[in-house]
Design a protein around this motif. Sequence first.
Motif, PDB file in Angstrom:
ATOM      1  N   LYS A 242       1.773 -19.891  33.141  1.00 53.23           N
ATOM      2  CA  LYS A 242       2.040 -20.433  31.811  1.00 53.23           C
ATOM      3  C   LYS A 242       2.363 -21.923  31.927  1.00 53.23           C
ATOM      4  O   LYS A 242       3.064 -22.349  32.842  1.00 53.23           O
ATOM      5  CB  LYS A 242       3.223 -19.713  31.171  1.00 53.23           C
TER       6      LYS A 242
ATOM      7  N   GLN B  49       7.442 -15.618  17.884  1.00 52.22           N
ATOM      8  CA  GLN B  49       6.312 -15.878  18.762  1.00 52.22           C
ATOM      9  C   GLN B  49       5.110 -16.376  17.967  1.00 52.22           C
ATOM     10  O   GLN B  49       4.437 -17.333  18.353  1.00 52.22           O
ATOM     11  CB  GLN B  49       5.944 -14.602  19.528  1.00 52.22           C
TER      12      GLN B  49
ATOM     13  N   GLU C 162       2.119 -24.867  17.292  1.00 50.78           N
ATOM     14  CA  GLU C 162       1.259 -25.553  18.257  1.00 50.78           C
ATOM     15  C   GLU C 162      -0.125 -25.811  17.676  1.00 50.78           C
ATOM     16  O   GLU C 162      -0.727 -26.856  17.918  1.00 50.78           O
ATOM     17  CB  GLU C 162       1.147 -24.726  19.539  1.00 50.78           C
TER      18      GLU C 162
ATOM     19  N   GLU D  83       5.608 -24.776  26.459  1.00 55.44           N
ATOM     20  CA  GLU D  83       5.324 -25.370  25.158  1.00 55.44           C
ATOM     21  C   GLU D  83       4.778 -26.787  25.318  1.00 55.44           C
ATOM     22  O   GLU D  83       5.412 -27.639  25.930  1.00 55.44           O
ATOM     23  CB  GLU D  83       6.600 -25.394  24.308  1.00 55.44           C
ATOM     24  N   ARG D  84       3.572 -27.014  24.811  1.00 57.93           N
ATOM     25  CA  ARG D  84       2.889 -28.310  24.903  1.00 57.93           C
ATOM     26  C   ARG D  84       2.796 -28.793  26.356  1.00 57.93           C
ATOM     27  O   ARG D  84       2.844 -29.976  26.640  1.00 57.93           O
ATOM     28  CB  ARG D  84       3.578 -29.348  24.025  1.00 57.93           C
TER      29      ARG D  84
ATOM     30  N   GLU E 218      10.043 -19.090  26.936  1.00 62.41           N
ATOM     31  CA  GLU E 218       9.144 -18.915  25.791  1.00 62.41           C
ATOM     32  C   GLU E 218       9.909 -18.511  24.535  1.00 62.41           C
ATOM     33  O   GLU E 218       9.524 -18.859  23.422  1.00 62.41           O
ATOM     34  CB  GLU E 218       8.090 -17.846  26.113  1.00 62.41           C
TER      35      GLU E 218
ATOM     36  N   SER F 203      11.180 -21.607  22.363  1.00 63.63           N
ATOM     37  CA  SER F 203      10.218 -22.652  22.014  1.00 63.63           C
ATOM     38  C   SER F 203      10.634 -23.291  20.691  1.00 63.63           C
ATOM     39  O   SER F 203      11.443 -22.740  19.938  1.00 63.63           O
ATOM     40  CB  SER F 203       8.818 -22.058  21.889  1.00 63.63           C
ATOM     41  N   SER F 204      10.070 -24.442  20.397  1.00 60.45           N
ATOM     42  CA  SER F 204      10.454 -25.152  19.177  1.00 60.45           C
ATOM     43  C   SER F 204      10.126 -24.330  17.937  1.00 60.45           C
ATOM     44  O   SER F 204      10.893 -24.309  16.974  1.00 60.45           O
ATOM     45  CB  SER F 204       9.743 -26.505  19.110  1.00 60.45           C
TER      46      SER F 204
ATOM     47  N   GLY G  68       0.838 -23.314  24.610  1.00 58.25           N
ATOM     48  CA  GLY G  68       1.817 -22.618  25.441  1.00 58.25           C
ATOM     49  C   GLY G  68       1.320 -21.316  26.017  1.00 58.25           C
ATOM     50  O   GLY G  68       2.052 -20.323  26.052  1.00 58.25           O
TER      51      GLY G  68
ATOM     52  N   GLN H 136       5.568 -19.917  16.767  1.00 54.05           N
ATOM     53  CA  GLN H 136       5.298 -20.902  17.805  1.00 54.05           C
ATOM     54  C   GLN H 136       3.798 -21.160  17.940  1.00 54.05           C
ATOM     55  O   GLN H 136       3.362 -22.309  18.091  1.00 54.05           O
ATOM     56  CB  GLN H 136       5.873 -20.416  19.149  1.00 54.05           C
TER      57      GLN H 136
END
Length: 935
Positions: A184, A541, A548, A187-188, A456, A459-460, A142, A544
């Motif tokens: 950017k 942050q 990832e 995410e993924r 952002e 994110s997961s 990300g 995340q």
Amino acid sequence: MKCRSLGIALPDVKYFTEAAVAASRIFDRIDRIPEIDGENNKGLVLDNIRGEIEFEHVTFTYPSRPDSIILKDFHLKIEAGKTVALVGASGSGKSTAIALVQRFYDADNGFVRIDGVDIRTLQLKWMREKMGLVSQEHALFGTSIKENIMFGKLDATMDEVVAAAMAANAHNFTRQLPEGYESKVGERGALLSGGQKQRIAIARAIIRNPVVLLLDEATSALDSESETLVQNALDQASMGRTTLVVAHKLSTVRNADLIAVMSGGSIIEIGSHNDLMNRKSGHYAKMAKMQRQFSIDEPEQNPETRLSSSVARSSASRLSTARSSPAIFASPLPYDEPKPVSYPPSFARLLSLNSPEWKQGLIGSISAAVFGSVQPVYAITIGGMIAAFFVQDHDELRARIRTYSMIFSSLTLISLVVNLLQHYNFAYMGEQLTKRIRLRMLEKILTFEAAWFDDEENSSGALCSRLSNEASLLKSLVADRLSLIIQTTSAVTLAMVLGLLVAWKIALVMIAVQPLTILCFYTRKVLLSSITTNFVKAQNQSTQIAVEAVINHRIVTSFGSIGKVMQLFNEAQEEPRKEARKKSWLAGLGMGSAQCLTFMTWALDFWYGGKLVDMGQISAGDVFKTFFILVSTGKVIAEAGSMTSDLAKGSTAIASVFEILDRKSLLSVPNQVTNISIPLCNGTGGAKLEKLTGGIELKKVDFAYPSRPESLILRQFCLEVKPGTSIGLVGRSGCGKSTVIGLIERFYDVLRGSVKVDGVDIRELDLGWYRRHMALVSQEPVIYSGSIRDNIVFGKLDASENEVVEAARAANAHEFISSLKDGYKTECGERGVQLSGGQKQRIAIARAIIRNPTILLLDEATSALDVHSEQVVQEALDMMMAGRTTIVVAHRLNTVKKLDSIAVVAEGKVVERGTYSQLKSKRGAFFSLATLQSN
């Protein structure tokens, strides 16, 4: 005094216990010695690596499934500088061979050698530095496009990044983005199309300039034009390098020096393309024949002319788009983005969530109040005990001491009972609150529009951290801190009343100085609250980044990027850490001032008490009684002050939780955009049609993703699909095909124009009801942790066992599922890691089939399948499409050949539409795509 201090410290022992348990788990992971350590510097380093790879009678099973043999007596030799392709059905062991070369696993039996040396004796980090990997799953991080490419070479210059992007055909779409290479990816890579993600992954491998190049379905997600250009780039990149290619599409491997056909974990045929094609009854020849029969007819035109003209047109169109971009960026887009609302912490609202446990709350509160009153009663008893020694009569002295001793004994029993009741009931409330909050937050999060997740901050990793940490903080706030607040309030109130009754003059002085102590603690709370907010943001942050890295651990270890990940992880926390250091000094001063004022208060008490005794206004015993009573007030205030950091964290958590619970999804409230003139059945959140036939119309649609509002994806896009008919969307990567699917599903709302179903704007419809009539098979199959059966049943929660099996049969998944030891109960692993790409895709298709939808959306549904599976699944999908409105997004034109119509999308518009034969005869945009693909 020592016992008193010990009593103050004892409640905090639980934190040491919790820390010890957490530390034990942490050190277990830190101390674990991996069997295969990618960062270990031990091992051989060859002076010169040529890249010869040899598998010698390899047998392999995954540790998670030791009963399922993946490779069986696998033998293959790849000469240095040669290209070898592995082809075969999904699950035959092709990707496993690549994993063994990179030594993600070790073979159970046999050897894997590089330049004649067993890779288990080589320095693993050095060996992986000589390899470049492009996997079937793109595995982007990300960060920016530039940083994703630089994962392949951490010290690469900007010129090298651009050169690698150009070689991978990624430069043109990148430079059209507002921030170019600094854009950017989400995410993924959520903000990019599948083809764009794949091209960045290829650029990441090219920039590495590896000795050994490993390509696992490297072009599976590319459109025909990009595939041709990238395949040429890969062919160039492969020159002089040892290259191992895994592919389902045989056209991508026809130029390989050697092609190995795999089945059941073994090589059953090997040779060049021509050699294998000459074996008329061979497996490869049968696969090629099947793929030719299943593919499009080759247009009659000179291949070189077709390719050059198509590329020229494509390049011209991209340059035109790039030139017109500034005008597009300059025009404001009508996004009605809601302004962020700051939700003040509301403890009362939090308690309202605990209303079902009101009985436990009442019992716990009464117990806490009783226990709070124990402290001042104990204090006045201590004061009375000291005053008793001033009595001259020995009998009266004994009587008083006996009485006070009985009070102490009673307080012991009372403390034991009320403590048990207090902590049990509040702990029960806390556990129920944690469960309730997590369920409600997750339920609410799943209702939000897709654009919310593109941020952002959402994110997961950040959301998982919030679900875990914030619910735990609120549990602590209710289970521990609420009981302490009630206990403190009870103690302070009773202490003040008793102090005023015993000696009101000295009590007033002592009470008057208490606010100064409280002020110091309050100041500390405010400081800690702002520090906590920054730390929570940094934690989310950094979480995340960690998520990832774990998800993409193969890419991280393959490219030797652990240091880069740790750098990003550390940088995410650096700024809040600096700010926290400054404010910690202020917080320390606040705490120190409170302690200082406490001792100054004691000095004032004894001085003024002595003056009153000297004037004969009170007795010395009353001074001690009042002192101990009101000192106990300071003690409980100090205890309350010790939880200011928890209150600070809790306040932040309350605001964060209710920010989610109070947020309204931009897609959940119906907008009054059209006049509906057909019968409707009113439902919550919107209207429900009496019957959905599936007619779809996109009319003059403009759309840009909220994260990039200046980049229009669709421009005046128009498309109409009659009920029960099928249409294919074709075009190069990034032209907006998958975006159309997202708008029909209403993952996003259009900027201008409308999306209608059966003549009704979908913004008027009940979203849950509307989506229940649709099924989606996306380009990246979504597989959840759980069994295969669980994943299929997601399509229809009340499905019977027979329905599950029939859906699997229709998706050509039943055979491989039945061959697994646990059959339909086989665990898929996180994101389906235990299954091959083709197996995951077939399960996703079975999930759609079992849903029996009115509208079927297929976004590259057969992209990960081998030739045989693709043919069988396509036949199943063809049967499933009958009587349903179907929209198919595809790069392979053979998958749209039998559809009722085909729409060619370019630059956000439909530029051609017609049947396959009509478009082919036009010799327009579709003809160019077909030409490229046949070539």
